[in-house]
Write a protein that holds these residues in place. Structure first.
Motif, PDB file in Angstrom:
ATOM      1  N   ALA A 172       0.839  -1.202   0.000  1.00 48.56           N
ATOM      2  CA  ALA A 172       0.000   0.000   0.000  1.00 48.56           C
ATOM      3  C   ALA A 172       0.874   1.253   0.000  1.00 48.56           C
ATOM      4  O   ALA A 172       0.598   2.228  -0.714  1.00 48.56           O
ATOM      5  CB  ALA A 172      -0.926  -0.007   1.210  1.00 48.56           C
ATOM      6  N   ARG A 173       1.949   1.220   0.783  1.00 51.41           N
ATOM      7  CA  ARG A 173       2.855   2.348   0.832  1.00 51.41           C
ATOM      8  C   ARG A 173       3.493   2.616  -0.528  1.00 51.41           C
ATOM      9  O   ARG A 173       3.580   3.760  -0.982  1.00 51.41           O
ATOM     10  CB  ARG A 173       3.928   2.077   1.892  1.00 51.41           C
ATOM     11  N   HIS A 176       1.024   4.271  -2.886  1.00 52.62           N
ATOM     12  CA  HIS A 176       0.781   5.689  -2.636  1.00 52.62           C
ATOM     13  C   HIS A 176       1.993   6.545  -2.954  1.00 52.62           C
ATOM     14  O   HIS A 176       1.867   7.649  -3.480  1.00 52.62           O
ATOM     15  CB  HIS A 176       0.308   5.878  -1.191  1.00 52.62           C
ATOM     16  N   ASP A 177       3.184   6.008  -2.688  1.00 54.18           N
ATOM     17  CA  ASP A 177       4.392   6.758  -3.043  1.00 54.18           C
ATOM     18  C   ASP A 177       4.484   6.938  -4.562  1.00 54.18           C
ATOM     19  O   ASP A 177       4.805   8.025  -5.053  1.00 54.18           O
ATOM     20  CB  ASP A 177       5.636   6.024  -2.530  1.00 54.18           C
ATOM     21  N   SER A 178       4.175   5.875  -5.301  1.00 55.72           N
ATOM     22  CA  SER A 178       4.237   5.963  -6.755  1.00 55.72           C
ATOM     23  C   SER A 178       3.208   6.959  -7.270  1.00 55.72           C
ATOM     24  O   SER A 178       3.479   7.736  -8.197  1.00 55.72           O
ATOM     25  CB  SER A 178       3.984   4.585  -7.379  1.00 55.72           C
ATOM     26  N   ASP A 180       2.036   9.526  -5.673  1.00 53.05           N
ATOM     27  CA  ASP A 180       2.519  10.878  -5.375  1.00 53.05           C
ATOM     28  C   ASP A 180       3.555  11.319  -6.401  1.00 53.05           C
ATOM     29  O   ASP A 180       3.539  12.456  -6.880  1.00 53.05           O
ATOM     30  CB  ASP A 180       3.124  10.915  -3.961  1.00 53.05           C
TER      31      ASP A 180
END
Lengths: 201, 201
Positions: A172-173, A176-178, A180
């Motif tokens: 999940a992290r 979301h980083d991708s 962003d």
DNA sequence: TCGGCGATGACAGTTACTGACATCAGTCGC
DNA sequence: GCGACTGATGTCAGTAACTGTCATCGCCGA
């Protein structure tokens, strides 16, 4: 006790994953898979449409999960946010059995035929996302774009997650980083000159 | 005159497209394709790795075109702009033979097996774009994202272009419009609450 | 207890694809 | 101008994915 051992389908899927891992996909015949599961080739094809499908009919209905993820996103969420919520939902499924997922992924990566099947599954996920967005009233083009770029982000994040040897960062992290990073990139890219194309409409 | 008619490969590709259009992909055997081209089944497989590939080995090297498109983009162009330039370059190839492209696309759309092959070709294009971007010094994540979202935009634009009955709008225009829409969407999407995920690093 | 149902086996057939060897017009070296 | 060589093709046999059809036989409801 029944006439046959139960869970024929699961036994077939397990035997297939083992054999593909041991000898590779192409070096494994359907008869061998069925044999290890204590069944015949004909029965294999009653459970799976073709040899590849045995790796892609897992228990969880990811499509449904994606559709619900979009449908249940708050009304204030834009298309991209709704897709992000849906992707977060399915990433939990992967996180439950990381070893199994990674083993399966290694086999798929090693075999072009299986990569093809994987891609069409992901394309059908994108299609499901598109439909779910349209049900929220999102216009067709925006829905397609959000769905397809969402799945693109998922593919990239999943790839990175599967490559990790240490399992340090959760899926999940990475998603979301991708996402962003993508936002930063599209925002940063000024509306440059477009070669041989005049804007307007 | 040579011992054999020339252009065996092209004859095979043409015969295949005709037969797939007439009876459908699955109802056409390789022997029939070869027969219409005045050759044998064995010769078919000397020219094409498998039955599907006969529709995907066109004369133009789209991969190379994409790589060059990225490489030749101005230094001031960001990753997305470079990808946009490359996509514009290949869209010209499609515009040259719209009827052929649409006929081929109709056959592919009608056959899941062929859709799989199409998707893996597009994935290899994305991979080529990623490599070309990395050669420009773009970091790995940004390169992957720009390449994959670029191909997503291309797929959507191509789909819309192929569906047009009137050929009113050209492919390059549809690509740039879709890209603009994507920019607007990602910019518009505020950084909403992310369910169960705290930002930071 | 009987009859239908459902999962499986048995078996024959089609077709995609491969390997091995034969054929033979052009071509190159001499 | 002749013989060896090459390269595209044909021929044939074989493997394996997949399908259609019919038989088998525990189970379950009437």
């Amino acid at each position: 006790m029944g006439r046959w051992e139960p869970n024929a389908r699961d036994r077939l899927a397990l035997a297939a994953l083992e054999l593909f891992g041991e000898r590779g996909y192409e070096q494994t015949t359907v008869a061998e898979i069925a044999g290890r599961a204590g069944l015949t080739e004909r029965t294999f094809f009653r459970h799976f449409a073709d040899k590849r499908e045995v790796l892609f009919s897992g228990g969880v209905d990811l499509r449904g999960l994606l559709e619900r993820g979009v449908a249940e996103a708050p009304d204030t969420a834009g298309p991209i946010d709704a897709v992000a919520a849906a992707l977060t939902a399915i990433s939990a499924v992967f996180a439950e059995r990381p070893d199994f997922v990674r083993q399966r992924h290694a086999v798929v990566e090693a075999t072009p035929e299986l990569r093809e099947r994987e891609l069409i599954k992901l394309a059908s996920f994108a299609s499901a996302l598109t439909d779910a967005l349209r049900q929220r009233g999102v216009p067709a083009l925006a829905a397609s774009l959000a769905a397809e770029t969402g799945m693109a982000v998922f593919r990239i994040a999943f790839q990175r997650w599967a490559q990790q040897t240490d399992q340090k960062t959760d899926l999940a992290r990475l998603i979301h980083d991708s996402l962003d990073e993508l936002r930063a990139m599209t925002a940063g890219a000024a509306t440059e000159d477009r070669v041989g194309h005049r804007p307007g409409r």
